[in-house]
Write a protein that holds these residues in place. Sequence first.
Motif, PDB file in Angstrom:
ATOM      1  N   SER A 273      54.905 -95.147  41.505  1.00 51.07           N
ATOM      2  CA  SER A 273      54.813 -94.659  40.122  1.00 51.07           C
ATOM      3  C   SER A 273      55.253 -93.207  40.042  1.00 51.07           C
ATOM      4  O   SER A 273      55.973 -92.806  39.114  1.00 51.07           O
ATOM      5  CB  SER A 273      53.379 -94.799  39.603  1.00 51.07           C
ATOM      6  OG  SER A 273      52.989 -96.153  39.556  1.00 51.07           O
ATOM      7  N   GLY A 274      54.836 -92.412  41.034  1.00 50.88           N
ATOM      8  CA  GLY A 274      55.235 -91.006  41.043  1.00 50.88           C
ATOM      9  C   GLY A 274      56.741 -90.850  41.240  1.00 50.88           C
ATOM     10  O   GLY A 274      57.370 -90.003  40.596  1.00 50.88           O
ATOM     11  N   LEU A 275      57.311 -91.644  42.138  1.00 50.56           N
ATOM     12  CA  LEU A 275      58.753 -91.587  42.355  1.00 50.56           C
ATOM     13  C   LEU A 275      59.518 -92.015  41.109  1.00 50.56           C
ATOM     14  O   LEU A 275      60.522 -91.399  40.732  1.00 50.56           O
ATOM     15  CB  LEU A 275      59.148 -92.467  43.545  1.00 50.56           C
ATOM     16  CG  LEU A 275      58.659 -92.015  44.926  1.00 50.56           C
ATOM     17  CD1 LEU A 275      59.002 -93.067  45.981  1.00 50.56           C
ATOM     18  CD2 LEU A 275      59.259 -90.675  45.308  1.00 50.56           C
ATOM     19  N   ARG A 276      59.052 -93.080  40.479  1.00 51.72           N
ATOM     20  CA  ARG A 276      59.713 -93.581  39.271  1.00 51.72           C
ATOM     21  C   ARG A 276      59.657 -92.537  38.157  1.00 51.72           C
ATOM     22  O   ARG A 276      60.658 -92.298  37.453  1.00 51.72           O
ATOM     23  CB  ARG A 276      59.056 -94.886  38.821  1.00 51.72           C
ATOM     24  CG  ARG A 276      59.795 -95.576  37.677  1.00 51.72           C
ATOM     25  CD  ARG A 276      59.140 -96.896  37.317  1.00 51.72           C
ATOM     26  NE  ARG A 276      59.188 -97.831  38.419  1.00 51.72           N
ATOM     27  CZ  ARG A 276      58.128 -98.181  39.161  1.00 51.72           C
ATOM     28  NH1 ARG A 276      56.941 -97.639  38.905  1.00 51.72           N
ATOM     29  NH2 ARG A 276      58.246 -99.044  40.151  1.00 51.72           N
ATOM     30  N   GLU A 277      58.531 -91.910  37.978  1.00 51.98           N
ATOM     31  CA  GLU A 277      58.392 -90.892  36.941  1.00 51.98           C
ATOM     32  C   GLU A 277      59.292 -89.689  37.246  1.00 51.98           C
ATOM     33  O   GLU A 277      59.921 -89.127  36.349  1.00 51.98           O
ATOM     34  CB  GLU A 277      56.933 -90.443  36.850  1.00 51.98           C
ATOM     35  CG  GLU A 277      56.681 -89.409  35.754  1.00 51.98           C
ATOM     36  CD  GLU A 277      55.223 -89.002  35.678  1.00 51.98           C
ATOM     37  OE1 GLU A 277      54.912 -88.106  34.871  1.00 51.98           O
ATOM     38  OE2 GLU A 277      54.408 -89.568  36.439  1.00 51.98           O
ATOM     39  N   GLY A 278      59.345 -89.315  38.525  1.00 52.29           N
ATOM     40  CA  GLY A 278      60.201 -88.203  38.906  1.00 52.29           C
ATOM     41  C   GLY A 278      61.674 -88.493  38.655  1.00 52.29           C
ATOM     42  O   GLY A 278      62.436 -87.621  38.242  1.00 52.29           O
ATOM     43  N   MET A 279      62.100 -89.726  38.902  1.00 53.16           N
ATOM     44  CA  MET A 279      63.498 -90.101  38.664  1.00 53.16           C
ATOM     45  C   MET A 279      63.847 -90.045  37.186  1.00 53.16           C
ATOM     46  O   MET A 279      64.983 -89.736  36.812  1.00 53.16           O
ATOM     47  CB  MET A 279      63.747 -91.514  39.193  1.00 53.16           C
ATOM     48  CG  MET A 279      63.676 -91.639  40.707  1.00 53.16           C
ATOM     49  SD  MET A 279      65.116 -90.955  41.531  1.00 53.16           S
ATOM     50  CE  MET A 279      66.364 -92.130  41.044  1.00 53.16           C
ATOM     51  N   LEU A 280      62.880 -90.331  36.329  1.00 57.36           N
ATOM     52  CA  LEU A 280      63.142 -90.385  34.892  1.00 57.36           C
ATOM     53  C   LEU A 280      63.009 -89.028  34.206  1.00 57.36           C
ATOM     54  O   LEU A 280      63.634 -88.801  33.174  1.00 57.36           O
ATOM     55  CB  LEU A 280      62.188 -91.377  34.215  1.00 57.36           C
ATOM     56  CG  LEU A 280      62.354 -92.843  34.623  1.00 57.36           C
ATOM     57  CD1 LEU A 280      61.272 -93.705  33.979  1.00 57.36           C
ATOM     58  CD2 LEU A 280      63.726 -93.361  34.215  1.00 57.36           C
ATOM     59  N   THR A 281      62.217 -88.122  34.777  1.00 57.97           N
ATOM     60  CA  THR A 281      61.919 -86.867  34.094  1.00 57.97           C
ATOM     61  C   THR A 281      62.608 -85.660  34.719  1.00 57.97           C
ATOM     62  O   THR A 281      62.854 -84.676  34.031  1.00 57.97           O
ATOM     63  CB  THR A 281      60.402 -86.595  34.081  1.00 57.97           C
ATOM     64  OG1 THR A 281      59.906 -86.547  35.449  1.00 57.97           O
ATOM     65  CG2 THR A 281      59.670 -87.690  33.334  1.00 57.97           C
ATOM     66  N   ASP A 282      62.935 -85.706  35.989  1.00 58.82           N
ATOM     67  CA  ASP A 282      63.579 -84.545  36.635  1.00 58.82           C
ATOM     68  C   ASP A 282      64.959 -84.328  36.059  1.00 58.82           C
ATOM     69  O   ASP A 282      65.717 -85.272  35.825  1.00 58.82           O
ATOM     70  CB  ASP A 282      63.697 -84.754  38.153  1.00 58.82           C
ATOM     71  CG  ASP A 282      62.388 -84.449  38.857  1.00 58.82           C
ATOM     72  OD1 ASP A 282      61.401 -84.206  38.147  1.00 58.82           O
ATOM     73  OD2 ASP A 282      62.365 -84.467  40.097  1.00 58.82           O
ATOM     74  N   THR A 283      65.313 -83.061  35.811  1.00 59.26           N
ATOM     75  CA  THR A 283      66.673 -82.708  35.368  1.00 59.26           C
ATOM     76  C   THR A 283      67.572 -82.585  36.580  1.00 59.26           C
ATOM     77  O   THR A 283      67.097 -82.407  37.703  1.00 59.26           O
ATOM     78  CB  THR A 283      66.664 -81.366  34.620  1.00 59.26           C
ATOM     79  OG1 THR A 283      66.233 -80.335  35.523  1.00 59.26           O
ATOM     80  CG2 THR A 283      65.708 -81.416  33.443  1.00 59.26           C
ATOM     81  N   PRO A 284      68.904 -82.695  36.371  1.00 57.29           N
ATOM     82  CA  PRO A 284      69.823 -82.534  37.494  1.00 57.29           C
ATOM     83  C   PRO A 284      69.600 -81.222  38.252  1.00 57.29           C
ATOM     84  O   PRO A 284      69.733 -81.137  39.438  1.00 57.29           O
ATOM     85  CB  PRO A 284      71.203 -82.570  36.840  1.00 57.29           C
ATOM     86  CG  PRO A 284      71.007 -83.388  35.610  1.00 57.29           C
ATOM     87  CD  PRO A 284      69.624 -83.064  35.137  1.00 57.29           C
ATOM     88  N   HIS A 285      69.231 -80.149  37.494  1.00 57.07           N
ATOM     89  CA  HIS A 285      69.006 -78.859  38.158  1.00 57.07           C
ATOM     90  C   HIS A 285      67.790 -78.933  39.081  1.00 57.07           C
ATOM     91  O   HIS A 285      67.782 -78.354  40.153  1.00 57.07           O
ATOM     92  CB  HIS A 285      68.797 -77.770  37.093  1.00 57.07           C
ATOM     93  CG  HIS A 285      68.471 -76.433  37.676  1.00 57.07           C
ATOM     94  ND1 HIS A 285      69.431 -75.645  38.257  1.00 57.07           N
ATOM     95  CD2 HIS A 285      67.277 -75.746  37.773  1.00 57.07           C
ATOM     96  CE1 HIS A 285      68.863 -74.515  38.683  1.00 57.07           C
ATOM     97  NE2 HIS A 285      67.572 -74.556  38.399  1.00 57.07           N
ATOM     98  N   ASP A 286      66.765 -79.668  38.641  1.00 55.04           N
ATOM     99  CA  ASP A 286      65.565 -79.801  39.476  1.00 55.04           C
ATOM    100  C   ASP A 286      65.858 -80.581  40.721  1.00 55.04           C
ATOM    101  O   ASP A 286      65.189 -80.428  41.746  1.00 55.04           O
ATOM    102  CB  ASP A 286      64.454 -80.494  38.686  1.00 55.04           C
ATOM    103  CG  ASP A 286      63.979 -79.653  37.495  1.00 55.04           C
ATOM    104  OD1 ASP A 286      64.084 -78.419  37.613  1.00 55.04           O
ATOM    105  OD2 ASP A 286      63.546 -80.232  36.494  1.00 55.04           O
ATOM    106  N   ARG A 287      66.872 -81.467  40.668  1.00 52.46           N
ATOM    107  CA  ARG A 287      67.146 -82.355  41.798  1.00 52.46           C
ATOM    108  C   ARG A 287      67.968 -81.681  42.880  1.00 52.46           C
ATOM    109  O   ARG A 287      68.142 -82.222  43.954  1.00 52.46           O
ATOM    110  CB  ARG A 287      67.846 -83.620  41.314  1.00 52.46           C
ATOM    111  CG  ARG A 287      66.985 -84.439  40.345  1.00 52.46           C
ATOM    112  CD  ARG A 287      67.776 -85.602  39.807  1.00 52.46           C
ATOM    113  NE  ARG A 287      67.013 -86.356  38.839  1.00 52.46           N
ATOM    114  CZ  ARG A 287      67.501 -87.375  38.145  1.00 52.46           C
ATOM    115  NH1 ARG A 287      68.762 -87.744  38.330  1.00 52.46           N
ATOM    116  NH2 ARG A 287      66.762 -88.034  37.269  1.00 52.46           N
TER     117      ARG A 287
END
Length: 288
Positions: A273-287
């Motif tokens: 769930s945490g990984l899925r949320e991170g994939m959907l909410t993180d911006t390209p800059h955050d990645r």
Amino acid sequence: MVTRAPTDDLLRSGEPPARTGQSGAVAPHAAKALSRELFTRLRAEEEGTARHQQVRTALIEMNLSLVRFIARRFRGRPEEWDDIVQVGTIGLIKAVDRFDVGRNVEFSTFAIPYIGGEIKRFFRDTSWAVHVPRSLQEQRIDLARARDTLTGRQGRDPTIAELAAHMERSVEQVTEVMVASNGYTTECLDTPTGTGHSDDHALALTARLGVSDPALENIENVHALKDLLGRLNAQEQALVRLRFGHGLTQTQIGARLGVSQMQVSRLLTRVLSGLREGMLTDTPHDRI
């Protein structure tokens, strides 16, 4: 003896001279003789007056034969004949406005470079399918001449290094000109292509180009997921590695980690769930 009636009568009458159709009746030798006298009259008239404009127009239209003479050199070009003549006429007008009768030079000698230069400038600005700097456009001609010379001399296509030595330029400069030359012409992507054989299907160029690889869409996701996995603690990383890397069941993972199958299930649900949320909410800059 040169007749002076057509131009003199028009100027005396105060009416504007005839346009292209009538002015074409003035023979080139007659235009040459009359031009010098008209230039003398033009300089005597005040600029901006109707009389000045009449004489100027007469000079332009009497010398249109010069434009057509030079334009004929470019008949093999894809551009429309009328466009070439129109551009050449602009050069003629510039020559009329800048000619000084006191130089003791024939007007035709003075005007030809203006007319030819205007036509060549038109070709430089419009013939290229892709706009490139003018210096590279001019060097393309030098490159073509160098290639023809070396090919005839050596009996084979010259290398870039040989072209550079012949043109007295660096390899990088010659390469830049070669790349820029690709912008002279383009092809429509819908143009049929083929070898000409009867068994060869005439496919559009788009059908022969590569298509997007669906796997490329996953590249950004993979990089983003890699960053998110790096944020997990050691136990969570081991859980993900054993479940998805080694393909172990929850019971087998529990035995490895010393926890129950139920705890593995809860941990796995929270991590995913945490990984899925991170994939959907993180911006390209955050990645990055």
